[in-house]
Design a protein around this motif. Structure first.
Motif, PDB file in Angstrom:
ATOM      1  N   GLU A  31       0.845  -1.196   0.000  1.00  0.00           N
ATOM      2  CA  GLU A  31       0.000   0.000   0.000  1.00  0.00           C
ATOM      3  C   GLU A  31       0.877   1.240   0.000  1.00  0.00           C
ATOM      4  O   GLU A  31       1.913   1.277   0.659  1.00  0.00           O
ATOM      5  N   CYS A  32       0.486   2.268  -0.755  1.00  0.00           N
ATOM      6  CA  CYS A  32       1.187   3.555  -0.740  1.00  0.00           C
ATOM      7  C   CYS A  32       0.163   4.676  -0.925  1.00  0.00           C
ATOM      8  O   CYS A  32      -0.709   4.583  -1.803  1.00  0.00           O
ATOM      9  N   VAL A  33       0.272   5.713  -0.120  1.00  0.00           N
ATOM     10  CA  VAL A  33      -0.570   6.900  -0.275  1.00  0.00           C
ATOM     11  C   VAL A  33       0.311   8.136  -0.170  1.00  0.00           C
ATOM     12  O   VAL A  33       1.309   8.136   0.551  1.00  0.00           O
ATOM     13  N   ALA A  34      -0.054   9.178  -0.898  1.00  0.00           N
ATOM     14  CA  ALA A  34       0.642  10.456  -0.786  1.00  0.00           C
ATOM     15  C   ALA A  34      -0.100  11.326   0.219  1.00  0.00           C
ATOM     16  O   ALA A  34      -1.330  11.275   0.318  1.00  0.00           O
ATOM     17  N   GLU A  47      -7.278  13.300   9.906  1.00  0.00           N
ATOM     18  CA  GLU A  47      -7.677  14.458   9.103  1.00  0.00           C
ATOM     19  C   GLU A  47      -6.731  14.720   7.930  1.00  0.00           C
ATOM     20  O   GLU A  47      -6.919  15.690   7.175  1.00  0.00           O
ATOM     21  N   SER A  48      -5.712  13.886   7.750  1.00  0.00           N
ATOM     22  CA  SER A  48      -4.747  14.093   6.666  1.00  0.00           C
ATOM     23  C   SER A  48      -5.406  13.956   5.298  1.00  0.00           C
ATOM     24  O   SER A  48      -6.251  13.079   5.085  1.00  0.00           O
ATOM     25  N   THR A  49      -5.012  14.843   4.383  1.00  0.00           N
ATOM     26  CA  THR A  49      -5.447  14.721   2.994  1.00  0.00           C
ATOM     27  C   THR A  49      -4.541  13.708   2.313  1.00  0.00           C
ATOM     28  O   THR A  49      -3.321  13.859   2.311  1.00  0.00           O
ATOM     29  N   MET A  50      -5.141  12.667   1.742  1.00  0.00           N
ATOM     30  CA  MET A  50      -4.351  11.583   1.164  1.00  0.00           C
ATOM     31  C   MET A  50      -4.732  11.331  -0.293  1.00  0.00           C
ATOM     32  O   MET A  50      -5.856  11.590  -0.707  1.00  0.00           O
ATOM     33  N   TYR A  51      -3.767  10.822  -1.043  1.00  0.00           N
ATOM     34  CA  TYR A  51      -3.962  10.485  -2.453  1.00  0.00           C
ATOM     35  C   TYR A  51      -3.497   9.046  -2.635  1.00  0.00           C
ATOM     36  O   TYR A  51      -2.309   8.745  -2.490  1.00  0.00           O
ATOM     37  N   PRO A  52      -4.416   8.107  -2.937  1.00  0.00           N
ATOM     38  CA  PRO A  52      -4.030   6.692  -3.052  1.00  0.00           C
ATOM     39  C   PRO A  52      -3.193   6.419  -4.300  1.00  0.00           C
ATOM     40  O   PRO A  52      -3.508   6.899  -5.388  1.00  0.00           O
ATOM     41  N   ILE A  53      -2.131   5.673  -4.128  1.00  0.00           N
ATOM     42  CA  ILE A  53      -1.242   5.293  -5.233  1.00  0.00           C
ATOM     43  C   ILE A  53      -1.288   3.782  -5.452  1.00  0.00           C
ATOM     44  O   ILE A  53      -1.523   3.305  -6.558  1.00  0.00           O
ATOM     45  N   ILE A  54      -1.048   3.038  -4.386  1.00  0.00           N
ATOM     46  CA  ILE A  54      -1.156   1.575  -4.408  1.00  0.00           C
ATOM     47  C   ILE A  54      -2.126   1.175  -3.305  1.00  0.00           C
ATOM     48  O   ILE A  54      -2.000   1.632  -2.168  1.00  0.00           O
ATOM     49  N   SER A  55      -3.096   0.357  -3.627  1.00  0.00           N
ATOM     50  CA  SER A  55      -4.040  -0.113  -2.618  1.00  0.00           C
ATOM     51  C   SER A  55      -4.518  -1.509  -2.994  1.00  0.00           C
ATOM     52  O   SER A  55      -4.003  -2.119  -3.940  1.00  0.00           O
ATOM     53  N   GLN A 108      -4.025  -4.213  -1.655  1.00  0.00           N
ATOM     54  CA  GLN A 108      -2.960  -5.198  -1.447  1.00  0.00           C
ATOM     55  C   GLN A 108      -2.124  -5.462  -2.700  1.00  0.00           C
ATOM     56  O   GLN A 108      -2.034  -6.575  -3.198  1.00  0.00           O
ATOM     57  N   GLY A 109      -1.523  -4.360  -3.190  1.00  0.00           N
ATOM     58  CA  GLY A 109      -0.554  -4.500  -4.270  1.00  0.00           C
ATOM     59  C   GLY A 109      -0.991  -4.038  -5.638  1.00  0.00           C
ATOM     60  O   GLY A 109      -0.276  -4.272  -6.619  1.00  0.00           O
ATOM     61  N   CYS A 110      -2.128  -3.352  -5.757  1.00  0.00           N
ATOM     62  CA  CYS A 110      -2.615  -2.873  -7.056  1.00  0.00           C
ATOM     63  C   CYS A 110      -2.191  -1.418  -7.268  1.00  0.00           C
ATOM     64  O   CYS A 110      -2.562  -0.537  -6.484  1.00  0.00           O
ATOM     65  N   LEU A 111      -1.425  -1.166  -8.306  1.00  0.00           N
ATOM     66  CA  LEU A 111      -0.958   0.184  -8.614  1.00  0.00           C
ATOM     67  C   LEU A 111      -2.083   0.951  -9.311  1.00  0.00           C
ATOM     68  O   LEU A 111      -2.212   0.940 -10.538  1.00  0.00           O
ATOM     69  N   LEU A 112      -2.895   1.638  -8.524  1.00  0.00           N
ATOM     70  CA  LEU A 112      -4.054   2.351  -9.059  1.00  0.00           C
ATOM     71  C   LEU A 112      -3.651   3.439 -10.046  1.00  0.00           C
ATOM     72  O   LEU A 112      -4.371   3.712 -11.014  1.00  0.00           O
ATOM     73  N   GLU A 113      -2.515   4.087  -9.798  1.00  0.00           N
ATOM     74  CA  GLU A 113      -2.077   5.178 -10.662  1.00  0.00           C
ATOM     75  C   GLU A 113      -1.812   4.721 -12.094  1.00  0.00           C
ATOM     76  O   GLU A 113      -1.807   5.529 -13.022  1.00  0.00           O
ATOM     77  N   SER A 114      -1.592   3.424 -12.295  1.00  0.00           N
ATOM     78  CA  SER A 114      -1.323   2.929 -13.650  1.00  0.00           C
ATOM     79  C   SER A 114      -2.576   2.927 -14.520  1.00  0.00           C
ATOM     80  O   SER A 114      -2.488   2.799 -15.741  1.00  0.00           O
ATOM     81  N   LEU A 115      -3.752   3.082 -13.904  1.00  0.00           N
ATOM     82  CA  LEU A 115      -5.000   3.121 -14.672  1.00  0.00           C
ATOM     83  C   LEU A 115      -5.112   4.378 -15.531  1.00  0.00           C
ATOM     84  O   LEU A 115      -5.732   4.360 -16.590  1.00  0.00           O
ATOM     85  N   SER A 116      -4.514   5.468 -15.079  1.00  0.00           N
ATOM     86  CA  SER A 116      -4.701   6.745 -15.773  1.00  0.00           C
ATOM     87  C   SER A 116      -3.395   7.477 -16.051  1.00  0.00           C
ATOM     88  O   SER A 116      -3.402   8.677 -16.328  1.00  0.00           O
ATOM     89  N   ILE A 124       5.261  10.184   0.719  1.00  0.00           N
ATOM     90  CA  ILE A 124       4.578   8.954   0.327  1.00  0.00           C
ATOM     91  C   ILE A 124       4.748   7.937   1.450  1.00  0.00           C
ATOM     92  O   ILE A 124       5.866   7.612   1.851  1.00  0.00           O
ATOM     93  N   HIS A 125       3.627   7.469   1.963  1.00  0.00           N
ATOM     94  CA  HIS A 125       3.610   6.494   3.055  1.00  0.00           C
ATOM     95  C   HIS A 125       3.311   5.119   2.467  1.00  0.00           C
ATOM     96  O   HIS A 125       2.296   4.932   1.792  1.00  0.00           O
ATOM     97  N   CYS A 126       4.191   4.168   2.717  1.00  0.00           N
ATOM     98  CA  CYS A 126       4.037   2.829   2.136  1.00  0.00           C
ATOM     99  C   CYS A 126       4.102   1.742   3.202  1.00  0.00           C
ATOM    100  O   CYS A 126       4.683   1.931   4.277  1.00  0.00           O
ATOM    101  N   LYS A 127       3.512   0.604   2.867  1.00  0.00           N
ATOM    102  CA  LYS A 127       3.692  -0.624   3.635  1.00  0.00           C
ATOM    103  C   LYS A 127       4.503  -1.578   2.771  1.00  0.00           C
ATOM    104  O   LYS A 127       4.082  -1.948   1.675  1.00  0.00           O
TER     105      LYS A 127
END
Length: 264
Positions: free
Chosen positions: A126-129, A138-146, A148-156, A187-190
């Protein structure tokens, strides 16, 4: 005033600039001609008034100029050591800057060093910005990988996992996105170190390839493990005792870096 520069490291630049400013002030005060010679461990001033004058400054042995400190971090978990950081374009060394124009690629590399373990497979679970070095409700976050291992950013975008050089290392080419423009971004990752033979729909690295769909980084023939990336990924089998003892998760943070407007 003249400046003669001998061979010296990049770190000398700031010191020489300071010496130049001081020498300029002195030269103006006495209407003198002045030379500055910068060496790797000294700065020498020579000025001519009625007769040549020398002043020699030895640099402290522990002196260094403030230069860019690569954003690369290390975390220890048991006898494992996790590393993650921003890299240069070909992943051969640390990034040379922390400013990335919108639309450019941010190379990210993570690795795990194992001293006593059998070979491990490193995954980005998992990774979020975010705009903070720690995550808060209350943190504003932007999902990058969620999921369990799917790179969402690769969709667009052009974001993708790069081919592995070794199982204990994973490389990500992340295209910059519209988020917190001009601000500090983290970027916060697991990171997950896992049994290479224990891949399933919850232990994977998947990215979307236009014209092909979701693909599994480590084995295209098993890309069906990525079918859940746009729904909810759940394990279809119980974890084996062997896989369980190799699974270790480490939270890590990359940054800060800045996403800039291409016209700024």
């Amino acid at each position: 005033m003249h400046c003669v520069s001998s061979k010296h490291s990049v770190m000398m630049v700031s010191f020489c600039q300071g010496a130049l400013l001081l020498s300029l002030a002195a030269a103006m005060a006495v209407y003198a001609d002045m030379n500055v010679d910068c060496g790797p461990d000294f700065v020498m001033l020579l000025w001519t008034e009625s007769r040549p004058q020398f002043k020699f400054f030895a640099l402290p042995k522990d002196w260094y100029a403030t230069i860019y400190d690569p954003v690369f971090k290390t975390y220890s978990l048991g006898d494992l050591q996790f590393n993650i950081g921003l890299m240069n374009d070909d992943f051969s060394g640390p990034a040379e800057s922390t400013r990335f124009p919108l639309g450019s690629i941010i190379p990210i590399m993570a690795s795990v060093v194992q001293e006593t373990h059998q070979p491990l497979l490193l995954l980005l679970e998992e990774c979020v910005a975010a705009t903070t070095p720690e995550l808060y409700p209350e943190s504003t976050m932007y999902p990058i990988i969620s999921n369990q291992g799917c790179l969402l950013e690769s969709l667009s975008s052009r974001s993708k996992f790069e081919p592995r050089q070794k199982s204990s290392e994973i490389r990500l080419s992340l295209q910059t996105f519209t988020f917190a423009m001009g601000e500090e971004v983290f970027i916060h990752c697991k990171l997950l170190a896992w049994d290479p033979n224990g891949l399933d729909s919850t232990k994977k690295a998947c990215h979307f390839v236009e014209g092909h769909g979701w693909e599994l980084l480590d084995n295209l023939a098993q890309s069906n493990l990525c079918d859940c990336c746009e729904s909810k990924c759940k394990s279809r089998r119980q974890r084996s005792v062997a896989s369980e003892k190799y699974g270790m998760v480490q939270k890590a943070v990359i940054g800060p870096f800045t996403i800039t407007d291409v016209y700024s």
